[in-house]
Write a protein that holds these residues in place. Structure first.
Motif, short mmCIF file in Angstrom:
data_model
loop_
_atom_site.label_atom_id
_atom_site.label_comp_id
_atom_site.label_asym_id
_atom_site.label_seq_id
_atom_site.Cartn_x
_atom_site.Cartn_y
_atom_site.Cartn_z
N GLN A 88 -12.01 -58.48 -3.38
CA GLN A 88 -12.67 -57.38 -4.09
C GLN A 88 -14.00 -56.90 -3.52
N PHE A 89 -14.63 -57.64 -2.60
CA PHE A 89 -16.01 -57.31 -2.26
C PHE A 89 -16.29 -57.26 -0.76
N SER A 90 -15.34 -56.75 0.00
CA SER A 90 -15.60 -56.57 1.43
C SER A 90 -16.53 -55.38 1.64
N LEU A 91 -17.28 -55.42 2.71
CA LEU A 91 -18.17 -54.30 3.05
C LEU A 91 -17.37 -53.04 3.34
N GLU A 92 -16.19 -53.21 3.93
CA GLU A 92 -15.35 -52.06 4.26
C GLU A 92 -14.91 -51.32 3.01
N ARG A 93 -14.63 -52.06 1.94
CA ARG A 93 -14.23 -51.41 0.68
C ARG A 93 -15.36 -50.53 0.17
N GLU A 94 -16.58 -51.05 0.17
CA GLU A 94 -17.73 -50.26 -0.29
C GLU A 94 -17.94 -49.04 0.62
N ALA A 95 -17.89 -49.26 1.94
CA ALA A 95 -18.11 -48.16 2.88
C ALA A 95 -17.08 -47.05 2.68
N ASN A 96 -15.82 -47.42 2.53
CA ASN A 96 -14.76 -46.41 2.38
C ASN A 96 -14.85 -45.67 1.06
N ALA A 97 -15.26 -46.37 0.00
CA ALA A 97 -15.41 -45.71 -1.31
C ALA A 97 -16.50 -44.64 -1.24
N LEU A 98 -17.58 -44.94 -0.53
CA LEU A 98 -18.65 -43.95 -0.36
C LEU A 98 -18.20 -42.79 0.52
N ILE A 99 -17.46 -43.10 1.57
CA ILE A 99 -16.96 -42.04 2.45
C ILE A 99 -16.06 -41.07 1.68
N ASP A 100 -15.27 -41.59 0.75
CA ASP A 100 -14.44 -40.71 -0.09
C ASP A 100 -15.32 -39.72 -0.87
N ILE A 101 -16.46 -40.20 -1.36
CA ILE A 101 -17.37 -39.31 -2.09
C ILE A 101 -18.01 -38.29 -1.14
N TYR A 102 -18.37 -38.73 0.05
CA TYR A 102 -18.93 -37.79 1.04
C TYR A 102 -17.96 -36.64 1.29
N HIS A 103 -16.70 -36.98 1.51
CA HIS A 103 -15.70 -35.94 1.78
C HIS A 103 -15.53 -35.00 0.58
N ARG A 104 -15.61 -35.58 -0.61
CA ARG A 104 -15.48 -34.75 -1.82
C ARG A 104 -16.64 -33.74 -1.91
N LEU A 105 -17.84 -34.19 -1.58
CA LEU A 105 -19.01 -33.32 -1.63
C LEU A 105 -18.99 -32.28 -0.50
N LEU A 106 -18.41 -32.64 0.62
CA LEU A 106 -18.37 -31.73 1.76
C LEU A 106 -17.26 -30.70 1.67
N ALA A 107 -16.28 -30.95 0.80
CA ALA A 107 -15.10 -30.04 0.71
C ALA A 107 -15.50 -28.65 0.22
#
Length: 344
Positions: free
Chosen positions: A325-344
């Motif tokens: 549940q707590f890998s760094l990659e999971r956190e990084a990817n969840a934030l990247i999803d938000i970045y893409h949502r804001l950039l759309a």
């Protein structure tokens, strides 16, 4: 490390020189995120491996939609200045870790943001607008368990006895509950002659009297030879100090999030933690216990239960929980999803 300026889509500011949890988060996340999206950090106190642009370049970037990911009030304010005075078409994102009522000024700043992230469900309750909840993760390659034989050798290397060792890491001050940890250890040491404590961290000048009081109390109980205060340890050596432990204790009276229990569990160490920050959301009952804030007796009972339980089972459960549940990659990817949502 530099990105081509025209490619940058996300900027993560760090406007604080002294090392803090926020700075550590940026240093961990940005290099991982840069593998999937053009992101840079800016500001002070950042190591060379973090993709970076100087602050002075920010107003002069070619105008295109980017995400400005702030984590402090000053960073939200600078984002607003860049957007409204320098006409940079930024999408403003703020991550909040605070679990306290916000001032009117902070509420106003938050109200100007295009997106909000809370680092825990508890933190989200202090925000008066919808937000995404993304719990922090850690680098599972840096924090790993070791076997019993290797642990004995590591203890010898760190000048620690091959005994039963409990630890408490972080700033040495009342907010972090270091005194509660010492009080709990003193009680436990009365009935367990094999118990040793490690208090790893730094006391700022304003907290030197607090530290001196702890050492006096330890000496009065004839336990000075069983409580170790190591010199400040470089960040890249912290994992070794977790690996030598049988139990990690997080006794905080207040915490924004609190990564140390995750780091301990990733190293296969069970945890006792107070009910602050995100601790109740990140600690598995198979690998630790949550206790009330500011109470020594429940801390002692929980620590004794875990120390007397099957250590190999607890270690495996702790590591498996963090991996799931707590890998760094999971956190990084969840934030990247938000970045893409804001950039759309």
């Amino acid at each position: 490390m530099k990105q081509r300026l025209s490619d940058i889509l996300v900027i993560a500011p760090n406007f604080k020189r002294r090392l803090s949890g926020v700075t550590a988060t940026i240093v961990r996340l940005v290099p991982v995120q840069s593998k999937s999206i053009p992101i840079v950090a800016t500001g002070a106190g950042l190591p060379a491996h973090v993709p970076y642009i100087p602050v002075w370049r920010l107003p002069f970037l070619k105008r295109k939609r980017r995400v400005w990911h702030a984590r402090r009030n000053t960073e939200m304010l600078v984002g607003l200045v860049l957007k409204h005075i320098f006409r940079q078409p930024l999408k403003l994102l703020f991550t909040s870790a605070s679990q306290r009522k916000h001032s009117g000024y902070t509420k106003w700043l938050i109200g100007q943001m295009d997106g909000i992230v809370a680092t825990s469900a508890k933190t989200a309750t202090y925000l008066e607008r919808p937000c995404d909840v993304i719990l922090h993760g850690i680098d599972l390659t840096d924090f790993t368990p070791i076997d019993t034989e290797s642990r004995s050798a590591l203890r010898h290397k760190l000048n620690l006895p091959d005994a039963k060792i409990i630890g408490c890491f972080g700033r040495i001050r009342a907010q972090k509950g270091t005194d509660l940890f010492i009080d709990a250890f003193i009680q436990m040491a009365k009935t367990d002659a094999d118990l040793v404590a490690v208090v790893l961290g730094r006391a700022l000048p304003k907290d030197q009297e607090f530290l001196a009081g702890l050492k006096t109390k330890i000496a009065q109980n004839n336990l000075s030879d069983r409580v170790v205060f190591p010199d400040e340890v470089p960040v890249d050596q912290i994992a070794d100090w977790y690996r030598v432990l049988d139990l990690y204790v997080a006794p905080q009276r207040w915490e924004g999030f609190g990564l140390t229990p995750l780091e301990a569990m990733a190293c296969g160490v069970p945890v006792v933690a107070t009910d602050v920050g995100a601790f109740s959301e990140i600690i598995s009952t198979k690998a630790g216990e949550i206790v009330p804030i500011g109470e020594v007796a429940p801390m002692v009972r929980a620590a004794q239960r875990l120390l007397s339980a099957d250590q190999s089972g607890l270690s495996e459960a702790a590591r498996a929980h963090v991996e799931a549940q707590f890998s760094l990659e999971r956190e990084a990817n969840a934030l990247i999803d938000i970045y893409h949502r804001l950039l759309a």
